[in-house]
Design an enzyme around this catalytic site. Sequence first.
Site, short mmCIF file in Angstrom:
data_model
loop_
_atom_site.label_atom_id
_atom_site.label_comp_id
_atom_site.label_asym_id
_atom_site.label_seq_id
_atom_site.Cartn_x
_atom_site.Cartn_y
_atom_site.Cartn_z
N ARG A 84 0.82 -1.22 0.00
CA ARG A 84 0.00 0.00 0.00
C ARG A 84 0.85 1.27 0.00
O ARG A 84 0.52 2.26 -0.65
CB ARG A 84 -0.92 0.00 1.21
CG ARG A 84 -2.01 -1.06 1.10
CD ARG A 84 -3.00 -0.86 2.21
NE ARG A 84 -4.02 -1.90 2.23
CZ ARG A 84 -5.03 -1.90 3.08
NH1 ARG A 84 -5.15 -0.93 3.96
NH2 ARG A 84 -5.93 -2.85 3.08
N ASP A 131 -15.99 9.30 9.11
CA ASP A 131 -14.90 8.34 8.96
C ASP A 131 -13.61 9.15 9.04
O ASP A 131 -13.61 10.37 8.87
CB ASP A 131 -14.99 7.63 7.60
CG ASP A 131 -14.23 6.31 7.58
OD1 ASP A 131 -14.87 5.24 7.65
OD2 ASP A 131 -12.98 6.33 7.51
C1 LIG Z 1 -14.02 -2.13 7.81
S1 LIG Z 1 -14.63 -0.51 7.64
C2 LIG Z 1 -16.23 -0.68 8.39
C3 LIG Z 1 -17.28 0.08 7.62
C4 LIG Z 1 -18.71 -0.04 8.15
N1 LIG Z 1 -18.81 0.47 9.50
C5 LIG Z 1 -19.19 -1.46 8.11
O1 LIG Z 1 -19.32 -2.11 9.15
O2 LIG Z 1 -19.44 -1.97 7.00
C6 LIG Z 1 -13.70 0.36 8.90
C7 LIG Z 1 -13.72 1.86 8.71
O3 LIG Z 1 -13.18 2.46 9.89
C8 LIG Z 1 -12.46 3.60 9.51
N2 LIG Z 1 -11.50 3.97 10.58
C9 LIG Z 1 -10.33 3.37 10.91
N3 LIG Z 1 -9.73 4.02 11.92
C10 LIG Z 1 -10.54 5.05 12.26
C11 LIG Z 1 -10.48 6.08 13.23
N4 LIG Z 1 -9.44 6.20 14.06
N5 LIG Z 1 -11.48 6.98 13.28
C12 LIG Z 1 -12.54 6.89 12.45
N6 LIG Z 1 -12.67 5.93 11.50
C13 LIG Z 1 -11.67 5.02 11.40
C14 LIG Z 1 -11.78 3.19 8.21
O4 LIG Z 1 -11.40 4.30 7.44
C15 LIG Z 1 -12.86 2.34 7.56
O5 LIG Z 1 -13.61 3.07 6.64
#
Ligand SMILES: C[S@@+](CC[C@H](N)C(=O)[O-])C[C@H]1O[C@@H](n2cnc3c(N)ncnc32)[C@H](O)[C@@H]1O
Length: 329
Positions: free
Chosen positions: A90, A192
Amino acid sequence: MGRVLRQAARRRSEFREQDESVAAPGVTPPARSDLSAAARGAPMFDLNLPRPEGREFAFTDHDFQQIARMIYEHAGISLSASKQEMVYSRLARRLRVRGLQRFDDYLELLAGGDEAEWEAFTNSLTTNLTAFFREPHHFPILAEHALARAGDHRLELWCAACSTGEEPYSMAMTMVETFGTYSPPVHIVATDLDTQVLAKAREGVYALERVERMQPERLRQFFQRGTGSRAGMVRVRPELQQLITFSQVNLLHRAWPVRGPFDAIFCRNVMIYFDKKTQRGILERFVPLLREEGLLFAGHSESFQHAADLFRPRGKTVYEVTRAGGRHG
Ligand SMILES: C[S@@+](CC[C@H](N)C(=O)[O-])C[C@H]1O[C@@H](n2cnc3c(N)ncnc32)[C@H](O)[C@@H]1O
């Protein structure tokens, strides 16, 4: 300005109301699990594999450790050693974009506080897997909860890791269906950390495959079909977009630019990237943001047993604040 308006009009004209043909019977949903091996906790790479030879950029254990420390401190994301290859591939893209030869130089750039690169670095290391109506059992619970709570106030919902938008749009569709109007008494805050997924979420345009599993009736009601250069795409109806405010929130930051109080918080499939201490800190801050009887929706593999003094289960991966936890009235 004229050009911008013309472009917007062209984009609008490239989406048509749905007809059944979009979700034609016989279109088989892709037979894939909605969970990657990583999300299930399985190692993505065998730690005993020999290090790939002939990499484009030198990448040492030390480089990896530095990166793991930086993303942990910035976003709370814990990267185990098994993620080394993922991190390399990445971030190698970032080195190419920046015309750098060594990870050392890249780390120096970050250490110097280059803001644009910090954003790209963070966006590169998040995992954004999501889907419309993922973990579908949550949505009838949300519907029932909303009906019970509506009346004296507009419902406030927070989707705290909304990724590319499928989750908050699923919440919005549920609310429109529940209240039988495109203007339900509901406002959804969708946030996000990753700015790239937020841009996609705001746009609300998806490849047709993303909605193939959706009930045809829903598809027709909530999406417009792309034509011309947007063929093979769908766009969520503007009425749904109007129910949602998208913004960037880092769950790790001290200040969250959200006000609450919320009737429900969806915080699904993000806590798995955090260690228990970080999870606990976030859960403590959710408590005063939830209204009385407010619900917290978690991901399928997230358990908050370690915070049983704050939240107690109210169904499968749904939680409410304990009496001891305290919250908004
Ligand atoms: C696997 S996705 C889950 C998406 C959705 N909530 C679902 O369950 O389908 C995880 C998301 O968490 C976000 N994320 C990771 N670290 C974060 C943080 N410190 N604060 C806010 N969002 C975060 C990522 O950018 C990503 O879009």
